[in-house]
Design a protein around this motif. Structure first.
Motif, PDB file in Angstrom:
ATOM      1  N   LEU A  38       0.836  -1.213   0.000  1.00  0.00           N
ATOM      2  CA  LEU A  38       0.000   0.000   0.000  1.00  0.00           C
ATOM      3  C   LEU A  38       0.867   1.258   0.000  1.00  0.00           C
ATOM      4  N   SER A  39       2.080   1.146   0.570  1.00  0.00           N
ATOM      5  CA  SER A  39       2.977   2.315   0.532  1.00  0.00           C
ATOM      6  C   SER A  39       3.389   2.619  -0.921  1.00  0.00           C
ATOM      7  N   LEU A  40       3.531   1.575  -1.735  1.00  0.00           N
ATOM      8  CA  LEU A  40       3.851   1.799  -3.154  1.00  0.00           C
ATOM      9  C   LEU A  40       2.663   2.457  -3.860  1.00  0.00           C
ATOM     10  N   LYS A  70       0.980 -22.803  -2.682  1.00  0.00           N
ATOM     11  CA  LYS A  70       0.443 -22.363  -1.384  1.00  0.00           C
ATOM     12  C   LYS A  70       0.617 -20.857  -1.156  1.00  0.00           C
ATOM     13  N   TYR A  71       1.107 -20.138  -2.176  1.00  0.00           N
ATOM     14  CA  TYR A  71       1.300 -18.694  -2.012  1.00  0.00           C
ATOM     15  C   TYR A  71      -0.036 -18.061  -1.602  1.00  0.00           C
ATOM     16  N   PRO A  72      -0.058 -17.179  -0.566  1.00  0.00           N
ATOM     17  CA  PRO A  72      -1.346 -16.664  -0.077  1.00  0.00           C
ATOM     18  C   PRO A  72      -2.126 -15.895  -1.143  1.00  0.00           C
ATOM     19  N   ALA A 144       6.798   3.144 -12.787  1.00  0.00           N
ATOM     20  CA  ALA A 144       6.452   1.900 -12.096  1.00  0.00           C
ATOM     21  C   ALA A 144       7.139   1.912 -10.736  1.00  0.00           C
ATOM     22  N   PHE A 145       6.410   1.433  -9.716  1.00  0.00           N
ATOM     23  CA  PHE A 145       6.851   1.561  -8.325  1.00  0.00           C
ATOM     24  C   PHE A 145       7.204   0.200  -7.761  1.00  0.00           C
ATOM     25  N   PHE A 146       8.427   0.101  -7.200  1.00  0.00           N
ATOM     26  CA  PHE A 146       8.918  -1.160  -6.653  1.00  0.00           C
ATOM     27  C   PHE A 146       9.472  -0.915  -5.258  1.00  0.00           C
ATOM     28  N   GLY A 147       9.458  -1.963  -4.426  1.00  0.00           N
ATOM     29  CA  GLY A 147       9.945  -1.834  -3.052  1.00  0.00           C
ATOM     30  C   GLY A 147      11.442  -2.091  -2.960  1.00  0.00           C
ATOM     31  N   ALA A 183      10.628  -6.926   8.325  1.00  0.00           N
ATOM     32  CA  ALA A 183      10.173  -6.372   7.044  1.00  0.00           C
ATOM     33  C   ALA A 183       8.858  -7.044   6.654  1.00  0.00           C
ATOM     34  N   MET A 184       7.871  -6.242   6.267  1.00  0.00           N
ATOM     35  CA  MET A 184       6.590  -6.841   5.869  1.00  0.00           C
ATOM     36  C   MET A 184       6.763  -7.670   4.610  1.00  0.00           C
ATOM     37  N   SER A 185       6.065  -8.803   4.566  1.00  0.00           N
ATOM     38  CA  SER A 185       6.133  -9.697   3.418  1.00  0.00           C
ATOM     39  C   SER A 185       4.877 -10.555   3.423  1.00  0.00           C
TER      40      SER A 185
HETATM   41  P1  AMP Z   1       5.285  -8.941  -4.081  1.00  0.00           P
HETATM   42  O1  AMP Z   1       3.793  -8.941  -4.010  1.00  0.00           O
HETATM   43  O2  AMP Z   1       5.949  -9.616  -2.934  1.00  0.00           O
HETATM   44  O3  AMP Z   1       5.790  -9.386  -5.427  1.00  0.00           O
HETATM   45  O4  AMP Z   1       5.727  -7.426  -3.944  1.00  0.00           O
HETATM   46  C1  AMP Z   1       5.216  -6.441  -4.817  1.00  0.00           C
HETATM   47  C2  AMP Z   1       5.988  -5.166  -4.614  1.00  0.00           C
HETATM   48  O5  AMP Z   1       5.859  -4.742  -3.262  1.00  0.00           O
HETATM   49  C3  AMP Z   1       7.504  -5.322  -4.868  1.00  0.00           C
HETATM   50  O6  AMP Z   1       7.978  -4.174  -5.545  1.00  0.00           O
HETATM   51  C4  AMP Z   1       8.057  -5.423  -3.476  1.00  0.00           C
HETATM   52  O7  AMP Z   1       9.400  -4.975  -3.388  1.00  0.00           O
HETATM   53  C5  AMP Z   1       7.125  -4.489  -2.722  1.00  0.00           C
HETATM   54  N1  AMP Z   1       7.167  -4.809  -1.287  1.00  0.00           N
HETATM   55  C6  AMP Z   1       6.969  -6.013  -0.707  1.00  0.00           C
HETATM   56  N2  AMP Z   1       7.155  -5.915   0.632  1.00  0.00           N
HETATM   57  C7  AMP Z   1       7.479  -4.641   0.889  1.00  0.00           C
HETATM   58  C8  AMP Z   1       7.798  -3.916   2.083  1.00  0.00           C
HETATM   59  N3  AMP Z   1       7.833  -4.494   3.278  1.00  0.00           N
HETATM   60  N4  AMP Z   1       8.092  -2.594   1.972  1.00  0.00           N
HETATM   61  C9  AMP Z   1       8.082  -1.994   0.746  1.00  0.00           C
HETATM   62  N5  AMP Z   1       7.785  -2.617  -0.400  1.00  0.00           N
HETATM   63  C10 AMP Z   1       7.487  -3.920  -0.336  1.00  0.00           C
END
Ligand code: AMP
Length: 282
Positions: A38-40, A70-72, A144-147, A183-185
């Motif tokens: 959501l921050s992105l 099994k990915y959520p 495009a926005f990436f984390g 770190a959120m994941s």
């Molecule tokens: P994903 O759904 O895991 O493929 O992540 C999608 C996007 O969200 C990627 O650009 C990740 O780098 C970003 N992202 C995932 N976790 C975080 C986090 N804790 N803080 C910032 N960006 C994140």
């Protein structure tokens, strides 16, 4: 929010959004959204006139023994969250729409794709660059926005954009963490209570590296020895995959930290593989 499940729908919606407004931002995700995603979205909202988000659990970036099945997946919840953020377009295609004939054509950033996560996950970055290239062609965003959380992914995508003359601007956004620093994941959902607390060792190792760096240490070998070896020794049930100190663009190891440097860690907590990193700036 317009929800598109076909490429034709997504193209039409994005063309329309770009015709009516100037700058379209894209946030690619695999869903199971959290505050990091959501921050992105918020960064994209702040910097663009319209925002498209993709949710696609991309099979080509998972290895044969990884967690694809099994990915959520929480599509309805994700839709509600994105709607609340004011996202205009959600592209959520089924796998057959994206890879109708399996697909034998790849975008591969050589060499970089074999570093860090690419070493532990052969073929992973080839899947990532291929899907991101496809999304760029379909959505045609200005930005495009990436984390920064996926720092190696960011380096690989930046290189693809440069080498293939993609017009998209790549915007990196800071890592969003839980209150205790994890770190959120989306993969944190796999962790048991006990694993969840053990997982903090990743963050502790990075903090140790930062503290030694702030105290004046510039030798990568010394940081690795104190931060990785000693800190991980205190958590023997967490299996270190890599702890590396590298150039953030080339992902090549550095010996002495004399400019912006990436400290990246990956480890397995139970069966869950987690990553984290910190950037040091002298
Ligand atoms: P994903 O759904 O895991 O493929 O992540 C999608 C996007 O969200 C990627 O650009 C990740 O780098 C970003 N992202 C995932 N976790 C975080 C986090 N804790 N803080 C910032 N960006 C994140």
């Amino acid at each position: 929010m317009k929800i598109c499940s076909t490429i034709a729908e997504a193209r039409a919606a994005c063309l329309d959004a770009r015709a009516r407004r100037r700058r379209l931002g894209l946030v690619p995700t695999m869903g199971a959204l959290h505050e990091g995603h959501l921050s992105l979205v918020r960064a994209a909202k702040a910097q663009c006139d319209a925002v498209a988000v993709s949710i696609f659990v991309n099979p080509t970036q998972f290895g044969p023994t990884e967690d694809l099945s099994k990915y959520p997946r929480q599509f309805d919840r994700d839709c509600r969250l994105l709607e609340k953020e004011g996202v205009e377009i959600l592209f959520a295609p089924p796998v057959e729409e994206v890879y109708p004939n399996g697909g034998v054509t790849w975008v591969l950033v050589e060499s970089l794709s074999e570093k860090l996560d690419g070493r532990s996950r052969p073929g992973h970055f080839r899947g990532v660059t291929t899907i991101v290239a496809k999304l760029f062609h379909i959505i045609e965003p200005e930005a495009a926005f990436f984390g920064q959380k996926d720092a190696a992914q960011l380096a690989v995508i930046r290189r693809m954009v440069r080498d293939l003359n993609f017009p998209e601007e790549i915007v990196a956004c800071p890592i969003v963490r839980e209150s205790d620093g994890l770190a959120m994941s989306s993969r944190n959902a796999y962790l048991t209570r006990e694993e969840r607390s053990r997982a903090l060792v990743l963050q502790r190792s990075l903090q140790k590296a930062r503290q030694l760096f702030d105290d004046g240490e510039r030798s990568a070998a010394k940081l690795i020895s104190a931060a990785a070896k000693e800190v991980f020794a205190s958590e023997p049930l967490v299996v270190l995959d890599y702890f590396e100190i590298v150039d953030p663009d080339t992902l090549d190891p550095v010996e002495r930290i004399s400019r912006r440097t990436l400290v990246a860690v990956a480890a397995r907590v139970g069966s869950t593989r987690l990553i984290d990193n910190v950037v040091l700036e002298p």
